[in-house]
Write an enzyme that holds these catalytic residues in place. Structure first.
Site: not given
Ligand SMILES: *Cc1c(COP(=O)(O)O)cnc(C)c1O
Length: 414
Positions: A323, A206, A360, A280, A77, A247, A282
């Site tokens: 966001y 998380h 806007d 996880e 995501k 995180g 991101g």
């Molecule tokens: C958004 C999300 C992540 C990614 O988080 P980051 O802070 O970008 O590393 C990992 N796991 C879950 C379940 C999430 O919703």
């Protein structure tokens, strides 16, 4: 061949990258690269991204060195750009998907379904059925209703119980208000899964995205340990998976976060035979890998104040300001008004406002930002724009975020 070159070769042959033009960047080659793209864009000055695959290679290297026992599942995501997904897949990453479309985009790269965690604790029935049909067999849950749904539509799925991290107060985007079982809910949820004959193989949490307190990992890993103990008190099969979520940020804080994780794993899971620890990330892999170039399409002078309009904004890539609570910055690329010195080194600066293209007034990207005198057709370049940017942009007012193109490059750190 050094390990960087080896990894780079791997990435250049990756699905999503293979067959595309990838430009090598020298150490200071970034400006030249922007220049070369901009020169080719004389007529249509649409915004564009540059994805630095060399940065992705360095980040994976950094991850592996600092968290050697933690297997990354990149959270799609954050930025689903296919070249990024393909590069990460080739470098050995696995994936965290939250929807049918995200699963499809990862499978389309040839990644096998056992490298995916369907890490959305609340899944639509049709998406869950799809996961079952393609063999994505690992998911998270934090409610009884989800247990019922999984029993009905995907009983072979192996589960991780998502618990609320005890402290997500230091996070830019806490997730605790929405997800995670409370301590008193854990045993009843495990019993519900047991009664449904579902296999709960571990714990996930998380600590919130953009975490600033590394100690939050320790508290959450301690909480996970007590869930492992609760499961064995219920006579469930020994848990085998600990998912420490996301995180992470890639800056100087990463070292601190990694030592917090490593020492907490030592403290709470010292000799857990067969334990698999996954994460996880991101933001860690996406943020610094992307640079966004936007064109100045309008200008107004009000006394000392300079106001500029650019062709991406709050409804597009810069939705991260709303966001993701991001603070962003930019540098000028004055290829029209100052060809001799496009980065405007040493030039006098003015307090400037930068607006996005929609009608806007909320669509304001920067205020009080110091910029040199720029002209329409010059460019503004925003570094570190890979996390939660294009991924959540809209097509409001006819400005299409999804149409922004991505140019591939690789920098060589050596
Ligand atoms: C958004 C999300 C992540 C990614 O988080 P980051 O802070 O970008 O590393 C990992 N796991 C879950 C379940 C999430 O919703």
């Amino acid at each position: 061949m050094g390990s960087y070159s080896r990894s780079l070769q791997t990435v250049l042959g990756a699905p999503g990258v293979r067959g595309k033009r990838v430009t090598a960047l020298s150490k200071d080659g970034f400006t030249d690269f922007i220049q070369s793209i901009v020169t080719k864009k004389q007529d249509v000055k649409d915004p564009f991204y540059v994805l630095d695959l060399g940065e992705v290679v360095s980040l994976m290297d950094k991850w592996t060195r600092s968290l050697p026992t933690v297997r990354p599942f990149y959270a799609v995501k954050c930025n689903p750009e296919p070249a990024l997904l393909g590069a990460l897949a080739a470098l050995g990453s696995n994936f965290d998907c939250a929807s049918r479309a995200e699963i499809e985009s990862v499978l389309a790269l040839g990644v096998s379904p056992d490298r995916i965690v369907y890490a959305n604790p609340c899944k639509a029935e049709s998406h869950l059925k799809y996961a079952a049909s393609v063999g994505v067999n690992l998911t998270t849950f934090d409610s009884r209703d989800e247990v019922d749904k999984i029993r009905k539509w995907h009983p072979k799925c192996v589960l991780l119980i998502r618990v609320k991290a005890p402290d997500d107060s230091g996070a830019r985007c806490p997730l605790g208000p929405k997800y995670g079982a409370l301590p008193e809910e854990v045993t009843p949820l495990l019993q519900a899964a047991q009664a449904a004959r579902l296999n709960v193989t571990g714990v996930s949490f998380h600590i919130g995205s953009g975490a600033t307190h590394s100690r939050a990992y320790r508290g959450a890993i301690a909480a996970a340990k007590s869930v492992f103990e609760a499961a064995s008190r219920l006579g469930m099969p020994r848990m085998r998976v600990l998912n420490i979520g996301g995180g992470f940020t890639a800056g100087s804080q990463f070292g601190e976060a990694a030592s917090a994780v490593n020492s907490a794993l030592q403290a709470y899971f010292p000799n857990e035979p067969g334990l698999t620890v996954i994460a996880e990330p991101g933001r860690f892999f996406a943020e610094s890998a992307f640079t966004l170039a936007t064109n100045i399409i309008g200008k107004r002078v009000r006394g000392e104040l300079r106001e500029y309009w650019i062709n991406d904004g709050i409804y597009g890539s810069m939705n991260c300001i709303l966001y993701d609570h991001a603070t962003i910055t930019c540098t000028p690329f004055a290829c029209t008004s100052n060809r001799a010195n496009p980065t405007c080194r040493g030039a006098r600066t003015y307090r400037s406002t930068v607006f996005g293209p929609t009608c806007d007034a909320l669509d304001t990207v920067l205020t009080g930002h110091l910029l040199p005198e720029l002209e329409v057709s010059d460019w503004l370049v925003f570094p570190k724009m890979g996390a939660y940017t294009a991924a959540a942009g809209s097509n409001f007012n006819g400005f299409s975020t999804s149409a922004i193109s991505t140019h591939l490059a690789y920098s060589n750190p050596c």
